[in-house]
Design a protein around this motif. Structure first.
Motif, mmCIF file in Angstrom:
data_model
loop_
_atom_site.group_PDB
_atom_site.id
_atom_site.type_symbol
_atom_site.label_atom_id
_atom_site.label_comp_id
_atom_site.label_asym_id
_atom_site.label_seq_id
_atom_site.Cartn_x
_atom_site.Cartn_y
_atom_site.Cartn_z
ATOM 1 N N LYS A 402 -4.148 -10.480 -3.920
ATOM 2 C CA LYS A 402 -3.800 -11.893 -3.889
ATOM 3 C C LYS A 402 -4.055 -12.492 -2.515
ATOM 4 C CE LYS A 402 -0.270 -13.693 -5.825
ATOM 5 N NZ LYS A 402 1.108 -14.048 -6.186
ATOM 6 N N LYS A 403 -3.912 -11.713 -1.533
ATOM 7 C CA LYS A 403 -4.042 -12.215 -0.169
ATOM 8 C C LYS A 403 -5.220 -11.563 0.528
ATOM 9 C CE LYS A 403 0.821 -13.325 -0.111
ATOM 10 N NZ LYS A 403 2.154 -13.081 0.461
ATOM 11 N N ASP A 404 -5.572 -12.089 1.626
ATOM 12 C CA ASP A 404 -6.842 -11.734 2.258
ATOM 13 C C ASP A 404 -6.775 -10.537 3.197
ATOM 14 O OD1 ASP A 404 -7.698 -15.227 2.539
ATOM 15 O OD2 ASP A 404 -8.307 -13.782 1.035
ATOM 16 N N ILE A 405 -6.016 -9.553 2.869
ATOM 17 C CA ILE A 405 -5.991 -8.380 3.731
ATOM 18 C C ILE A 405 -7.346 -7.670 3.665
ATOM 19 C CG2 ILE A 405 -3.519 -8.023 3.484
ATOM 20 C CD1 ILE A 405 -4.159 -5.692 1.617
ATOM 21 N N ILE A 406 -7.652 -6.952 4.719
ATOM 22 C CA ILE A 406 -8.899 -6.199 4.797
ATOM 23 C C ILE A 406 -8.551 -4.714 4.738
ATOM 24 C CG2 ILE A 406 -10.920 -5.676 6.224
ATOM 25 C CD1 ILE A 406 -10.461 -8.437 7.581
ATOM 26 N N LYS A 407 -9.263 -3.960 3.908
ATOM 27 C CA LYS A 407 -9.055 -2.512 3.820
ATOM 28 C C LYS A 407 -10.314 -1.823 4.325
ATOM 29 C CE LYS A 407 -5.435 -2.137 0.377
ATOM 30 N NZ LYS A 407 -4.949 -1.432 -0.830
ATOM 31 N N LYS A 408 -10.183 -1.235 5.501
ATOM 32 C CA LYS A 408 -11.322 -0.593 6.164
ATOM 33 C C LYS A 408 -11.037 0.894 6.319
ATOM 34 C CE LYS A 408 -13.777 -0.548 10.597
ATOM 35 N NZ LYS A 408 -13.846 -1.138 11.956
ATOM 36 N N GLY A 409 -11.772 1.707 5.604
ATOM 37 C CA GLY A 409 -11.597 3.149 5.716
ATOM 38 C C GLY A 409 -10.190 3.616 5.408
ATOM 39 N N GLY A 410 -9.525 2.938 4.464
ATOM 40 C CA GLY A 410 -8.160 3.313 4.108
ATOM 41 C C GLY A 410 -7.090 2.650 4.954
ATOM 42 N N GLN A 411 -7.506 1.941 6.012
ATOM 43 C CA GLN A 411 -6.555 1.240 6.885
ATOM 44 C C GLN A 411 -6.430 -0.219 6.454
ATOM 45 O OE1 GLN A 411 -4.765 2.619 9.151
ATOM 46 N NE2 GLN A 411 -5.796 4.471 9.828
ATOM 47 N N VAL A 412 -5.204 -0.711 6.408
ATOM 48 C CA VAL A 412 -4.970 -2.104 6.063
ATOM 49 C C VAL A 412 -4.983 -2.956 7.326
ATOM 50 C CG1 VAL A 412 -3.307 -3.745 5.116
ATOM 51 C CG2 VAL A 412 -3.659 -1.545 3.998
#
Length: 503
Positions: A402-412
């Protein structure tokens, strides 16, 4: 130690009890390992006794104790000793940098901190001592120097003790960038652990590797799963793929607990370097980020090994699982959970936010009942923030956040954290951060800057590295004259398309 074990045998109700209530455990069997060595139960037992002797004089009942400790044995032993004496454990990542670390310490306000001095060229000792001085409160710092602990006391206002039982506070930045402390007790986490034990079919003869950070609730679970089942698990948090593969190979592991992005690189490298042992892998348990079609294509030649994708939240533990990753992208909701898909305005039929109710959820956000009420209803329904499409009776497909979080290599990654850091720079008028697709890490961080003077990209990157965890530092920095707008808001879709056009 025998007296301690007798007490915990009476009632298994804490993390400490999980470990020491079992008198039948083989004390000399290797259970845990890192890059340095293997550890058996006897090592854990002796190290915990040592830290119990140190901590008893601190009278930590009801006190919060933060740990910034990469050492596997030291981290676990301190965790258990604090838990046995009635304190609250706050594990913190050694990947944190000044801004993140200081904000979390201010928010969770521990009275005792055990920390390393330096790690990856960052001065943890300086950052922690600076925070302690400025807090104006009575704080005890244990600093690791050359294998010894250097104790420093800062006098000041006494902190209130915690009246309620809080065994663990796991840190999350949340959707706003504000640090949130996720309160978890052992009577809740036992439900999460048993679910993971069931889907991974972990047993005493297994040799596994986990890349889950032990400073997270998920990583903590695997520590206890190892001990509960007397299974050997190597904990490897290195971002060095070569080192990770070599450690896996050297320890003859057959199960891997990791994220899709890490496994993709791992698989490709493993095929090239150790092709003769490709049948060594029996099971891969994925988590931390969504599985993409590109990922499935990249690992489609995996043979014999079962690939499972587990989905959950730090607030709830495991929620659902896909045990046929190569065949489909849908998840089955766990059997003891109730769920519903709450429609979003304008969404197609059967699509909406996943809302669940299941045993053993978290106790709430530390000192933030307002935030707790935003995701947990009075009837204990948890609003996950994930958009899903129901495709079967208990089957859903995850289509986004729902929100614009970024998931990079398993990290939020929370864009606002990076934006705040960037706009502190001289001559940066405005900053907008978005996630953009990446074949290896799932997503990358792209920062768009509107300038009002000259500034070098090297200076911006250097300042980010000093204030943010390395994985949060923008991978792409793009200077633009004006931001695209739609209905009075910045059009982030257009920004992502702009990046795609420049690749």
């Amino acid at each position: 130690m025998e007296k301690e074990l007798e007490r915990s045998q009476a009632k298994v109700s804490t993390f400490y009890d999980w470990v020491f209530a079992n008198k039948k455990i083989d004390k000399d069997k290797p259970l845990l390992a890192d890059h340095h060595r293997h550890y058996c139960f006897r090592d854990i037992e002796e190290s915990t006794v040592y830290y119990l002797s140190i901590l008893k004089k601190e009278e930590i009942q009801g006190k919060k104790v933060a740990l910034i400790i990469p050492s596997l044995l030291t981290h676990l032993s301190l965790f258990l000793a604090i838990n046995r004496l009635g304190g609250t454990v706050i594990p913190l990542s050694w990947q944190l940098r000044h801004n993140d670390l200081t904000n979390i310490l201010k928010s969770l306000d521990p009275g005792i901190v055990f920390t390393i001095s330096f790690y990856n060229k960052f001065d943890f000792a300086g950052a922690v001592n600076s925070w302690a001085k400025l807090s104006g409160k009575h704080t005890v710092i244990y600093l690791s120097r050359g294998g010894n602990w250097e104790r420093t006391v800062y006098e000041g206002e006494k902190r209130d003790l915690e009246n309620d039982k809080i065994e663990l506070i796991s840190c999350s930045s949340g959707s706003t960038g504000t640090p949130k402390g996720i309160m978890i007790n052992s009577d809740s986490m036992i439900h999460w652990v048993k679910w993971l034990e069931n889907i991974s079919q972990i047993k005493g003869t297994d040799r596994a590797m986990s890349t889950a950070p032990i400073s997270t609730a998920y990583g903590v679970m695997w520590l206890f799963i190892s001990i509960r089942n007397q299974a050997f698990i190597v904990f490897n948090e290195s971002f060095d793929v070569i080192s990770t593969v070599q450690t896996y190979y050297a320890n003859r592991c057959t199960k891997l607990i990791t994220s899709p992005s890490v496994f993709r690189v791992f698989h490709q490298f493993f095929k090239q370097v150790y092709p003769e042992t490709s049948n060594q892998l029996e099971l891969v348990l994925l988590g931390g980020e969504l599985v993409t079609s590109e990922f499935v294509q990249a690992i489609s030649d995996v043979e014999d090994a079962q690939i499972i994708n587990a989905y959950g939240l730090s607030e709830t533990g495991g929620i659902m699982v896909n045990d046929k990753v190569l065949e489909k992208n849908s998840f089955f909701i766990r059997g003891d959970a109730n769920f519903r898909v709450e429609p979003e305005e304008g969404s197609e039929e059967g699509t909406g936010e996943l809302v669940v109710r299941l045993p053993g959820i978290f106790s709430g956000y530390y000192k933030r009942p307002d935030l707790t009420k935003q995701i947990v209803s009075e009837e204990n329904w948890v609003y996950t923030g994930d958009l899903v499409k129901q495709v079967g009776q208990r089957e859903v497909e995850v289509i986004g956040r729902k929100k614009d979080i970024i998931k990079k290599g398993g990290q939020v990654i929370i864009p606002s954290e990076i934006e705040d850091s960037l706009t502190q720079e001289i001559n940066v008028k405005r900053a907008v951060v978005v996630g953009i697709p990446h074949q290896v890490y799932g997503e990358q961080v792209a920062a768009f800057l509107q300038l009002e003077g000259e500034i070098s990209m090297e200076q911006i990157r250097a300042n980010c590295l000093s204030q943010l965890a390395r994985y949060k530092v923008p991978d792409r920095i793009i200077v633009i004259d004006d931001f695209p707008m739609i209905q009075g808001k910045i059009d982030k879709v257009s920004l992502r398309q702009l990046v795609k056009g420049r690749i």
